[in-house]
Design an enzyme around this catalytic site. Sequence first.
Site, mmCIF file in Angstrom:
data_model
loop_
_atom_site.group_PDB
_atom_site.id
_atom_site.type_symbol
_atom_site.label_atom_id
_atom_site.label_comp_id
_atom_site.label_asym_id
_atom_site.label_seq_id
_atom_site.Cartn_x
_atom_site.Cartn_y
_atom_site.Cartn_z
ATOM 1 N N ASP A 52 67.035 60.885 73.652
ATOM 2 C CA ASP A 52 67.100 61.703 72.427
ATOM 3 C C ASP A 52 68.560 61.872 71.996
ATOM 4 O O ASP A 52 68.933 61.625 70.851
ATOM 5 C CB ASP A 52 66.494 63.085 72.668
ATOM 6 C CG ASP A 52 65.010 63.062 73.037
ATOM 7 O OD1 ASP A 52 64.701 62.685 74.191
ATOM 8 O OD2 ASP A 52 64.170 63.398 72.202
ATOM 9 N N THR A 149 58.683 62.905 72.398
ATOM 10 C CA THR A 149 59.408 62.797 73.671
ATOM 11 C C THR A 149 58.438 62.941 74.845
ATOM 12 O O THR A 149 58.613 62.325 75.901
ATOM 13 C CB THR A 149 60.513 63.866 73.755
ATOM 14 O OG1 THR A 149 61.381 63.728 72.621
ATOM 15 C CG2 THR A 149 61.353 63.720 75.009
#
Length: 340
Positions: A52, A149
């Site tokens: 990320d 995620t």
Amino acid sequence: MEEGARARELDVAVRVVQMACSLCQRVQSGLVGRNREQIKVKEDDSPVTVADWGVQAVVSLLLSECFGSENVSILAEEDAHTLSRKDATTLLESVISTVNECLSEAPKYGLKCPLKHLGAQEILDAINSCNSSGGSKGRFWVLDPVDGTLGFVRGDQYAVALALIEDGEVILGVLGCPNYPMRKEWLNYHHRYYRLMTTLSPPSGSWHKGCVMYACKGSGEAWMQPLVHDFGVYDQQSSARMIHVSSISDPAFATFCEPVEKANSSHSFTAGLAHSVGLRKQPLRVHSMVKYAAIARGDAEIFMKFARAGYKEKIWDHAAGIARDHVICPARLDSFQFGS
Ligand SMILES: Nc1ncnc2c1ncn2[C@@H]1O[C@H](COP(=O)(O)OS(=O)(=O)O)[C@@H](OP(=O)(O)O)[C@H]1O
Ligand SMILES: [Mg+2]
Ligand SMILES: [Mg+2]
Ligand SMILES: [Mg+2]
């Protein structure tokens, strides 16, 4: 904005997302089952990983390199607060090495790589610079560096989502979907299953999973190309394939997609609504904006997400999936609540 400039913005955005997908694939292959210290849990209990932060840094640095930092405003999901803490040095070192490794491959994607190894402060600044206030006037990029995620850490579906907004409308959207199967029927299975399937009978050099989808407002077209990471050659023209939304209009044959997690969307509510409007097929439950990609490619017809009361949808969770010509959700983005 004249046409040539927009074509260049789309071209750069696709190349940058291709690089971001390559970074994610490297991190994900190292995450599943081990290396769990590369995953952190944020205050809202959602996960954040080296990927990320790494993708956000890479996208921020490359867009600034290509268009000039004074011309680039980015609104993205992550910030560097956690990474800047004293107890996060190992995590920060992973992000630094991941970002520099990714950027060193920029020439393979037709982009310039930095002349020197980037240090901690440059990378933290790149992540933190993605703090545009957005709004319904002006131009800004919207980035979800890793959407889904949860799917990413599970080795399943996720997306790199980059969009450009001008006066409250998405003018281009790019979705990198590294685990998207080329065979529609595999979308329902966990990624590891069809990864096994494809390794058992590896179609030599065939394009069996992973893609970057993109569309530009006003073009009337949406395109999909394979990942450079798997094929090693970046040639946007020859490898790209036009995609079309489904022509199914009978609800009895339509597929709706929805989030995997009940906490993110009420499955019982959608089941009742689906039945009441004549939908009869099982829902496609898949992490991330891969749901938008499934509709853009005609693998599903409807996207339903009913978050619990009080949850504010985030612009980065949707912008790249909304391309006016392939209307999926024609909401003007200034109507979305910006995330806190
Ligand atoms: N409570 C709640 N309700 C709705 N949406 C939420 C909620 N919490 C988080 N999110 C954000 O939604 C992103 C995941 O959406 P998905 O559709 O992929 O959810 S699921 O993983 O399939 O269940 C995911 O985006 P990423 O953080 O980029 O992965 C979440 O941040
Ligand atoms: Mg998140
Ligand atoms: Mg997201
Ligand atoms: Mg995200």
